[in-house]
Design an enzyme around this catalytic site. Structure first.
Site, PDB file in Angstrom:
ATOM      1  N   ASN A   6     112.034 -80.629 -26.427  1.00 24.75           N
ATOM      2  CA  ASN A   6     111.488 -81.926 -26.846  1.00 24.75           C
ATOM      3  C   ASN A   6     112.620 -82.742 -27.463  1.00 24.75           C
ATOM      4  OD1 ASN A   6     110.429 -83.917 -28.657  1.00 24.75           O
ATOM      5  ND2 ASN A   6     108.424 -82.975 -28.460  1.00 24.75           N
ATOM      6  N   ASP A   8     112.446 -85.945 -28.634  1.00 24.83           N
ATOM      7  CA  ASP A   8     111.995 -87.107 -29.426  1.00 24.83           C
ATOM      8  C   ASP A   8     112.954 -87.443 -30.561  1.00 24.83           C
ATOM      9  OD1 ASP A   8     109.730 -87.058 -27.874  1.00 24.83           O
ATOM     10  OD2 ASP A   8     108.419 -86.252 -29.428  1.00 24.83           O
ATOM     11  N   HIS A   9     113.498 -86.396 -31.203  1.00 22.83           N
ATOM     12  CA  HIS A   9     114.322 -86.662 -32.390  1.00 22.83           C
ATOM     13  C   HIS A   9     115.665 -87.301 -32.060  1.00 22.83           C
ATOM     14  CE1 HIS A   9     111.398 -85.230 -35.074  1.00 22.83           C
ATOM     15  NE2 HIS A   9     111.472 -83.972 -34.725  1.00 22.83           N
ATOM     16  N   ARG A  17     119.279 -96.961 -36.107  1.00 20.60           N
ATOM     17  CA  ARG A  17     120.225 -98.073 -36.108  1.00 20.60           C
ATOM     18  C   ARG A  17     119.867 -99.155 -35.081  1.00 20.60           C
ATOM     19  NH1 ARG A  17     125.277 -97.682 -38.809  1.00 20.60           N
ATOM     20  NH2 ARG A  17     124.670 -96.747 -40.779  1.00 20.60           N
ATOM     21  N   HIS A  42     107.435 -87.476 -26.241  1.00 25.68           N
ATOM     22  CA  HIS A  42     106.121 -87.890 -26.722  1.00 25.68           C
ATOM     23  C   HIS A  42     106.138 -89.408 -26.873  1.00 25.68           C
ATOM     24  CE1 HIS A  42     102.776 -87.317 -30.016  1.00 25.68           C
ATOM     25  NE2 HIS A  42     102.442 -88.187 -29.090  1.00 25.68           N
ATOM     26  N   ARG A  44     104.494 -92.119 -28.254  1.00 19.74           N
ATOM     27  CA  ARG A  44     103.431 -92.353 -29.242  1.00 19.74           C
ATOM     28  C   ARG A  44     102.939 -93.787 -29.146  1.00 19.74           C
ATOM     29  NH1 ARG A  44     103.486 -88.066 -33.409  1.00 19.74           N
ATOM     30  NH2 ARG A  44     101.813 -89.233 -34.351  1.00 19.74           N
ATOM     31  N   ARG A  48     107.346 -94.896 -32.115  1.00 20.44           N
ATOM     32  CA  ARG A  48     108.278 -94.704 -33.236  1.00 20.44           C
ATOM     33  C   ARG A  48     109.570 -94.010 -32.819  1.00 20.44           C
ATOM     34  NH1 ARG A  48     105.279 -89.999 -36.694  1.00 20.44           N
ATOM     35  NH2 ARG A  48     103.585 -91.491 -36.677  1.00 20.44           N
ATOM     36  N   HIS A  49     109.532 -93.239 -31.744  1.00 20.45           N
ATOM     37  CA  HIS A  49     110.804 -92.654 -31.276  1.00 20.45           C
ATOM     38  C   HIS A  49     111.030 -92.966 -29.796  1.00 20.45           C
ATOM     39  CE1 HIS A  49     107.918 -89.437 -30.643  1.00 20.45           C
ATOM     40  NE2 HIS A  49     107.982 -88.982 -31.875  1.00 20.45           N
ATOM     41  N   GLU A  69     104.214 -86.053 -23.297  1.00 20.40           N
ATOM     42  CA  GLU A  69     103.192 -85.788 -24.319  1.00 20.40           C
ATOM     43  C   GLU A  69     102.537 -87.111 -24.654  1.00 20.40           C
ATOM     44  OE1 GLU A  69     105.186 -82.890 -27.182  1.00 20.40           O
ATOM     45  OE2 GLU A  69     103.732 -84.003 -28.378  1.00 20.40           O
ATOM     46  N   THR A  99     104.303 -85.574 -37.760  1.00 24.71           N
ATOM     47  CA  THR A  99     104.372 -84.952 -36.434  1.00 24.71           C
ATOM     48  C   THR A  99     102.938 -84.579 -36.052  1.00 24.71           C
ATOM     49  OG1 THR A  99     105.336 -83.145 -35.131  1.00 24.71           O
ATOM     50  CG2 THR A  99     104.847 -82.665 -37.446  1.00 24.71           C
ATOM     51  N   THR A 100     102.757 -84.057 -34.837  1.00 27.86           N
ATOM     52  CA  THR A 100     101.402 -83.720 -34.392  1.00 27.86           C
ATOM     53  C   THR A 100     100.852 -82.621 -35.300  1.00 27.86           C
ATOM     54  OG1 THR A 100     102.288 -84.078 -32.183  1.00 27.86           O
ATOM     55  CG2 THR A 100     100.054 -83.219 -32.332  1.00 27.86           C
ATOM     56  N   GLU A 150      98.574 -75.614 -24.229  1.00 30.92           N
ATOM     57  CA  GLU A 150      99.732 -75.295 -25.062  1.00 30.92           C
ATOM     58  C   GLU A 150      99.175 -74.896 -26.421  1.00 30.92           C
ATOM     59  OE1 GLU A 150     103.089 -78.006 -25.110  1.00 30.92           O
ATOM     60  OE2 GLU A 150     103.538 -77.438 -27.184  1.00 30.92           O
ATOM     61  N   HIS A 190     105.489 -75.764 -31.347  1.00 26.60           N
ATOM     62  CA  HIS A 190     105.405 -76.455 -32.634  1.00 26.60           C
ATOM     63  C   HIS A 190     105.901 -75.566 -33.756  1.00 26.60           C
ATOM     64  CE1 HIS A 190     104.360 -79.444 -35.583  1.00 26.60           C
ATOM     65  NE2 HIS A 190     104.118 -80.268 -34.592  1.00 26.60           N
ATOM     66  N   HIS A 213     112.296 -79.755 -32.831  1.00 34.23           N
ATOM     67  CA  HIS A 213     112.959 -80.002 -34.104  1.00 34.23           C
ATOM     68  C   HIS A 213     114.094 -79.015 -34.394  1.00 34.23           C
ATOM     69  CE1 HIS A 213     113.331 -80.282 -38.533  1.00 34.23           C
ATOM     70  NE2 HIS A 213     113.229 -81.565 -38.254  1.00 34.23           N
TER      71      HIS A 213
HETATM   72  N1  PXP Z   1     104.493 -79.246 -28.586  1.00 35.59           N
HETATM   73  C1  PXP Z   1     103.807 -80.339 -28.989  1.00 35.59           C
HETATM   74  C2  PXP Z   1     102.517 -80.634 -28.310  1.00 35.59           C
HETATM   75  C3  PXP Z   1     104.295 -81.183 -30.001  1.00 35.59           C
HETATM   76  O1  PXP Z   1     103.582 -82.260 -30.399  1.00 35.59           O
HETATM   77  C4  PXP Z   1     105.547 -80.906 -30.565  1.00 35.59           C
HETATM   78  C5  PXP Z   1     106.121 -81.809 -31.616  1.00 35.59           C
HETATM   79  O2  PXP Z   1     106.361 -83.053 -31.090  1.00 35.59           O
HETATM   80  C6  PXP Z   1     106.235 -79.773 -30.101  1.00 35.59           C
HETATM   81  C7  PXP Z   1     105.677 -78.943 -29.134  1.00 35.59           C
HETATM   82  C8  PXP Z   1     107.570 -79.404 -30.642  1.00 35.59           C
HETATM   83  O3  PXP Z   1     107.460 -79.090 -31.984  1.00 35.59           O
HETATM   84  P1  PXP Z   1     108.773 -78.883 -32.840  1.00 35.59           P
HETATM   85  O4  PXP Z   1     109.474 -80.202 -32.864  1.00 35.59           O
HETATM   86  O5  PXP Z   1     108.248 -78.472 -34.181  1.00 35.59           O
HETATM   87  O6  PXP Z   1     109.573 -77.822 -32.155  1.00 35.59           O
END
Ligand code: PXP
Length: 236
Positions: A6, A8-9, A17, A42, A44, A48-49, A69, A99-100, A150, A190, A213
Site C-alpha cells: 500500500n 498511500d503514505h 508540500r 486507497h 478516499r 487526503r493522500h 481500496e 486510517t481504516t 481481506e 492492517h 505503513h
Molecule cells: N488493508 C486495508 C484494507 C487498509 O485500509 C490498510 C490501510 O490503508 C491496509 C491494508 C494497510 O495497513 P497498514 O498501513 O497498517 O499496513
C-alpha cells in the site's frame, strides 16, 4: 503468500508540500520491480493522500495488479468501473479517522453491498471485502458474490506480544478457515510489520498480505526497494 504494498503514505508525504515529490508512480514501479504482486491505493472520499490522477497513472504505466481500496459509494463505484483495476477492496470510511479503523459491516448492509459488488464483478474486477474476523461477517461476505475477503489484522497487530495476542490470532485463523470453506479466497492486512507478520504463516491458505505503513516507514531508513524485498523474504 503474496505481498501487496500500500503506497498511500508516499502520497501523504508528497501532499505535505503540495508538489510532485516523492513520486507515487515511481514508488509503484519500485514495488513492481521488487516483486510485489499488487500495489494498493486507497482513493478516499476526501483525497487526503492518493488522488484520481495517481490511480489513473498507475493503472496505465504499471503491469503489476492495481488493488483499488475504496468506500461503498456511487462515486467510487463509477470510478472503479471507468478505471477497471485488477481488484477493488471495499472498506468502511469515516472522514475523521486516521486510517481504516474497523472492518466493513457486510452483515448489516448485505443488500447494499451485494448490489454494489455485482457490476464490478460483471466488469471483470475482483472484489474483496475488508472485514473483521467474525463468523457473522465472513458468512455475510460469502453471500455477496465477492471472490475475496481481506481480514482486518489490526486487533492482532495491536495485541502482538501481549496477553490478547492468542485470542486475536485465533479469531483470524478461524475466520480464514470458515471463509475458505465457503469458497472465498482470503487476504489479510492492517498493522502488519516486520515483527508480527511471521504468524501469518500459521494461517493456512492466506493468499496475499496488504502492508503499507511499516514498509513505507522502513523505506525512510533503508530505501523502498530494500524495505519491500525484506518483507517479501519474511512472507514467502
Ligand atoms: N488493508 C486495508 C484494507 C487498509 O485500509 C490498510 C490501510 O490503508 C491496509 C491494508 C494497510 O495497513 P497498514 O498501513 O497498517 O499496513
Amino acid at each position: 503468500m503474496l505481498l501487496g504494498v500500500n503506497i498511500d503514505h508516499v502520497a501523504t508525504l508528497r501532499n505535505a508540500r503540495g508538489g510532485v515529490e516523492p513520486d507515487v508512480l515511481e514508488a509503484a514501479r519500485i514495488c513492481e520491480q521488487c516483486g510485489a504482486s499488487s500495489v494498493t491505493t486507497h482513493l478516499r472520499e476526501d483525497r487526503r493522500h492518493i488522488k484520481d490522477v495517481d490511480v489513473e497513472m498507475i493503472m496505465r504505466e504499471i503491469k503489476t495488479d492495481l488493488n483499488l481500496e475504496m468506500a461503498v459509494t456511487a462515486e467510487m463505484g463509477k470510478i472503479a468501473l471507468r478505471i477497471k483495476p485488477h481488484s477493488v477492496c471495499l472498506v468502511p470510511e469515516k472522514r475523521q479517522e486516521v486510517t481504516t479503523e474497523g472492518g466493513l459491516d457486510v452483515a448489516g448492509q448485505l443488500e447494499k453491498i451485494t448490489k454494489f459488488v455485482k457490476p464490478l464483478k460483471d466488469a471483470g474486477i475482483l472484489v474483496s471485502l475488508f472485514i473483521d474476523p467474525s463468523e457473522e461477517q465472513v458468512k455475510a461476505s460469502a453471500q455477496t458474490g465477492a471472490q475475496f475477503i481481506e481480514l482486518h489484522t489490526g486487533c492482532y497487530s495491536n495485541a502482538f506480544g501481549n496477553e490478547d495476542e492468542e485470542v486475536e490470532f485465533t479469531k483470524l485463523k478461524n475466520a480464514a478457515k470458515l471463509a475458505q470453506s465457503l469458497g472465498l479466497r482470503v487476504n489479510a492486512g492492517h498493522g502488519l510489520n516486520y515483527e508480527n507478520v511471521h504468524r501469518m504463516h500459521e494461517i493456512e491458505g492466506l493468499y496475499e498480505l496488504n502492508i503499507g505503513h511499516s514498509i513505507i516507514s522502513r523505506a525512510v531508513f533503508v530505501g523502498l526497494e530494500k524495505a519491500v524485498v525484506e518483507m517479501k523474504e519474511l512472507i514467502k
